[in-house]
Design a protein around this motif. Structure first.
Motif: not given
Length: 204
Positions: A9-14, A175-179
């Motif tokens: 994931g990108g920067i600061c995505s968790g 799979s995707i986790i939305e944060n």
């Protein structure tokens, strides 16, 4: 060999927060973090740090001899050739150390969670059995970068532009986790993913 889940994931995505949640579910979930490995191979006394110091000069170090990562990031961000040189030095070393760690942990792990921020950028997705993507809206991401790193909006936007696009990551995701809000709301989904990875590891 254990089942390998690449968390990206990108920067600061968790990514770090989610990795911690997975590791808390079981002591047999092994977390391998590319950033941690990067710090390990550039610690004082390492060949990599000596080469970096020779290339960038002694000002790239703190007074105690350790690498000033903040200064290094700013330097390579504005100098593409320096960035390319550093990547050619570090990426093979990080990959080698990652594989070494995977080999050590494989037989005693329920599965391996490999935190790899540059998975897609470095074309490393082929080394994972499952790609778990941290997704966050760009406007939220910008606010988090500015707040965390105390930088200007323009600088934060340039950082995002230097990374692979959100859509490119999503295209590779299994799979995707939305944060976009609180990661605490993802606890149940993380647990379900954990159970799925345990099952896949048993069938591996």
């Amino acid at each position: 060999m254990s089942y390998i889940v690449a968390l990206t994931g990108g920067i600061c995505s968790g990514k770090s927060v989610v990795a911690k949640k997975f590791s808390n579910l079981s002591k047999k979930v092994s977390v391998i973090d590319a950033d941690v490995i990067s710090k390990k191979i550039t610690q004082p006394g390492s060949i990599a740090l000596r080469m970096i110091t020779k290339y960038f000069g002694p000002t790239i170090l703190f007074s105690n001899g350790s690498l000033n990562r903040s200064m290094l990031k700013k330097n390579i961000f504005f100098n593409p050739k320096d960035k390319e040189w550093l990547e050619q030095l570090l990426h093979p070393l990080i990959r080698k150390e990652t594989q070494k760690t995977i080999n050590i942990l494989s037989n005693r792990s329920s599965y391996i969670l490999w935190v790899a921020p540059l998975l897609i950028e470095n074309n490393l997705q082929k080394y994972a059995d499952h790609i778990l993507m941290m997704d966050v809206h760009v406007d939220i991401q910008l606010k988090r970068i500015i707040s965390r790193d105390k930088i200007s909006k323009q600088y934060a936007e340039n950082i995002l532009l230097s990374q692979v696009s959100r859509q490119s990551r999503l295209d590779y995701a299994d799979s995707i986790i939305e944060n976009n809000k609180s990661i605490d709301g993802m606890t149940r989904y993380i647990y379900d993913l954990h159970q799925y990875y345990l099952k896949e590891n048993n069938n591996y």
